[in-house]
Motif scaffolding. Structure first.
Motif, short mmCIF file in Angstrom:
data_model
loop_
_atom_site.label_atom_id
_atom_site.label_comp_id
_atom_site.label_asym_id
_atom_site.label_seq_id
_atom_site.Cartn_x
_atom_site.Cartn_y
_atom_site.Cartn_z
N UNK A 59 -31.34 -21.28 24.23
CA UNK A 59 -30.73 -20.19 25.07
C UNK A 59 -30.12 -21.08 26.46
N UNK A 60 -31.03 -21.53 27.02
CA UNK A 60 -30.81 -22.35 28.09
C UNK A 60 -29.65 -23.41 28.12
N UNK A 61 -29.74 -24.27 26.78
CA UNK A 61 -28.49 -25.15 26.67
C UNK A 61 -27.31 -24.40 26.53
N UNK A 62 -27.17 -23.37 25.92
CA UNK A 62 -26.13 -22.40 25.56
C UNK A 62 -25.42 -22.04 26.87
N UNK A 63 -26.41 -21.49 27.92
CA UNK A 63 -25.98 -21.11 29.31
C UNK A 63 -25.19 -22.34 30.03
N UNK A 64 -26.04 -23.60 29.92
CA UNK A 64 -25.49 -24.51 30.40
C UNK A 64 -24.17 -25.17 30.16
N UNK A 65 -24.05 -25.21 28.68
CA UNK A 65 -22.67 -25.63 28.12
C UNK A 65 -21.58 -24.65 28.40
N UNK A 66 -21.85 -23.54 28.91
CA UNK A 66 -20.79 -22.65 29.13
C UNK A 66 -20.17 -22.82 30.51
N UNK A 67 -20.96 -23.51 31.24
CA UNK A 67 -20.57 -23.81 32.70
C UNK A 67 -19.46 -24.90 32.71
N UNK A 68 -18.48 -24.95 33.63
CA UNK A 68 -17.40 -25.88 33.87
C UNK A 68 -18.28 -27.03 34.27
N UNK A 69 -18.23 -28.29 33.42
CA UNK A 69 -18.78 -29.36 33.79
C UNK A 69 -18.37 -30.11 35.07
N UNK A 70 -17.12 -29.69 35.58
CA UNK A 70 -16.44 -30.18 36.83
C UNK A 70 -16.96 -29.21 37.96
N UNK A 71 -17.65 -28.13 37.72
CA UNK A 71 -18.09 -27.52 38.94
C UNK A 71 -19.07 -28.06 39.42
N UNK A 72 -19.18 -28.36 40.95
CA UNK A 72 -20.35 -28.92 41.51
C UNK A 72 -21.01 -27.85 42.66
N UNK A 73 -22.06 -28.35 43.11
CA UNK A 73 -22.59 -27.50 44.21
C UNK A 73 -23.36 -28.54 45.19
N UNK A 74 -23.17 -28.18 46.27
CA UNK A 74 -23.53 -29.15 47.53
C UNK A 74 -25.25 -28.92 47.49
N UNK A 75 -26.06 -29.85 47.63
CA UNK A 75 -27.53 -29.77 47.43
C UNK A 75 -27.94 -29.69 49.00
N UNK A 76 -26.89 -29.67 49.86
CA UNK A 76 -27.29 -29.62 51.26
C UNK A 76 -27.98 -31.00 51.89
N UNK A 77 -27.66 -32.23 51.27
CA UNK A 77 -28.48 -33.31 51.54
C UNK A 77 -27.29 -34.31 51.47
N UNK A 78 -27.63 -35.52 51.68
CA UNK A 78 -26.33 -36.84 51.78
C UNK A 78 -27.31 -38.06 50.95
N UNK A 79 -26.36 -38.90 50.44
CA UNK A 79 -26.68 -40.01 49.89
C UNK A 79 -25.78 -41.15 50.14
N UNK A 80 -26.28 -42.40 49.89
CA UNK A 80 -25.11 -43.36 49.82
C UNK A 80 -24.78 -43.85 48.62
N UNK A 116 -21.77 -36.58 50.26
CA UNK A 116 -22.64 -35.47 50.01
C UNK A 116 -23.17 -35.37 48.74
N UNK A 117 -24.16 -34.98 48.79
CA UNK A 117 -25.15 -34.94 47.39
C UNK A 117 -24.55 -33.76 46.62
N UNK A 118 -23.59 -33.94 45.80
CA UNK A 118 -23.27 -32.93 44.89
C UNK A 118 -23.70 -33.29 43.40
N UNK A 119 -24.07 -31.93 42.90
CA UNK A 119 -24.80 -32.08 41.55
C UNK A 119 -23.83 -31.13 40.63
N UNK A 120 -23.72 -31.26 39.47
CA UNK A 120 -23.15 -30.35 38.50
C UNK A 120 -23.87 -28.95 38.79
N UNK A 121 -22.91 -27.91 38.82
CA UNK A 121 -23.58 -26.77 39.12
C UNK A 121 -24.58 -26.16 38.08
N UNK A 122 -24.33 -26.47 36.77
CA UNK A 122 -25.04 -26.16 35.74
C UNK A 122 -26.45 -26.62 35.74
N UNK A 123 -26.66 -28.01 36.28
CA UNK A 123 -27.88 -28.67 36.55
C UNK A 123 -28.39 -28.33 37.76
#
Length: 215
Positions: free
Chosen positions: A53-74, A82-89
């Motif tokens: 069920x969690x995998x189904x929920x993850x797969x339904x999200x647009x893989x290109x949708x990102x969320x800002x984790x509020x931190x930075x990386x090099x 900006x440290x952006x990660x897939x919203x589904x993750x």
């Protein structure tokens, strides 16, 4: 006794006689309910379905949708990004899934395969909600509402105890989640209860057979 009464009596007698001679078939409305898979099997099947069920929920999200984790990386050139990660993750999304996943088990039924008698746990509808699960034609459903209520309860107990582990596994896109969660972490499934390849389909719920007893 008039002719109508006699006819009704004979018909009723024939129905009772026929039912007594027929094998128990609860799919046709008889009430000889088969043994319900014992608690250990139900908990294992619920755990694997929880991963599904969690995998189904993850797969339904647009893989290109990102969320800002509020931190930075090099990046590779030493530039600050900006440290952006897939919203589904993201922890935000996965925590929301944890809050909603257990009521989904109202859409599941406990059943056994007609050909083998092996117990299984099946989604009634396909994940997209557009049709009946085709596997339903291959099983006999256990018509026991109390057991179906237990499914949500088992799910809730798993989420309450292992939510952080579940969120972490999905956030890291780990593989073989059925085995890692259900065998290694939660310890509700034996090793041979999950396939070697991490198959996300709920059909993996029937890969093992224990002795069965009533709840």
């Amino acid at each position: 006794m008039n002719l109508v009464s006699v006819t009704c009596f004979v018909f009723a007698f024939m129905v009772v006689l026929t039912s007594a001679n027929e094998p128990n078939d609860y799919t046709n409305g008889n009430f000889a309910v088969p043994d319900v898979p014992k608690r250990e099997i139900l908990r294992c099947m619920v755990c694997k379905a929880l991963v599904d069920e969690v995998e189904i929920a993850v797969d339904k999200v647009d893989p290109h949708k990102k969320v800002d984790m509020g931190s930075f990386r090099l990046d590779g050139q030493g530039n600050v990004k900006q440290n952006l990660v897939p919203y589904a993750r993201s922890e935000l999304f996965l925590s929301e899934v944890m809050d909603k996943v257990c009521p989904m088990f109202r859409n599941y039924v406990v059943a056994s395969y007609k050909a083998t008698g092996i117990p299984t746990l099946l989604r009634i509808e396909t994940p997209d909600g557009k049709g009946m699960n085709p596997e339903m034609s291959n099983v006999n459903i256990v018509p026991n509402p109390e057991v179906n209520e237990q499914l949500s309860s088992y799910c809730q107990s798993l989420v309450e105890e292992f939510e952080d582990d579940i969120v972490s596994m999905f956030a890291k896109s780990e593989k073989q989640l059925h085995e890692k969660l259900c065998v290694t972490v939660a310890e509700v499934c034996p090793k041979d209860a999950v396939p070697d390849a991490d198959d996300s389909s709920s059909e993996s719920s029937d890969d093992f057979d224990f002795d069965r007893e009533e709840l």
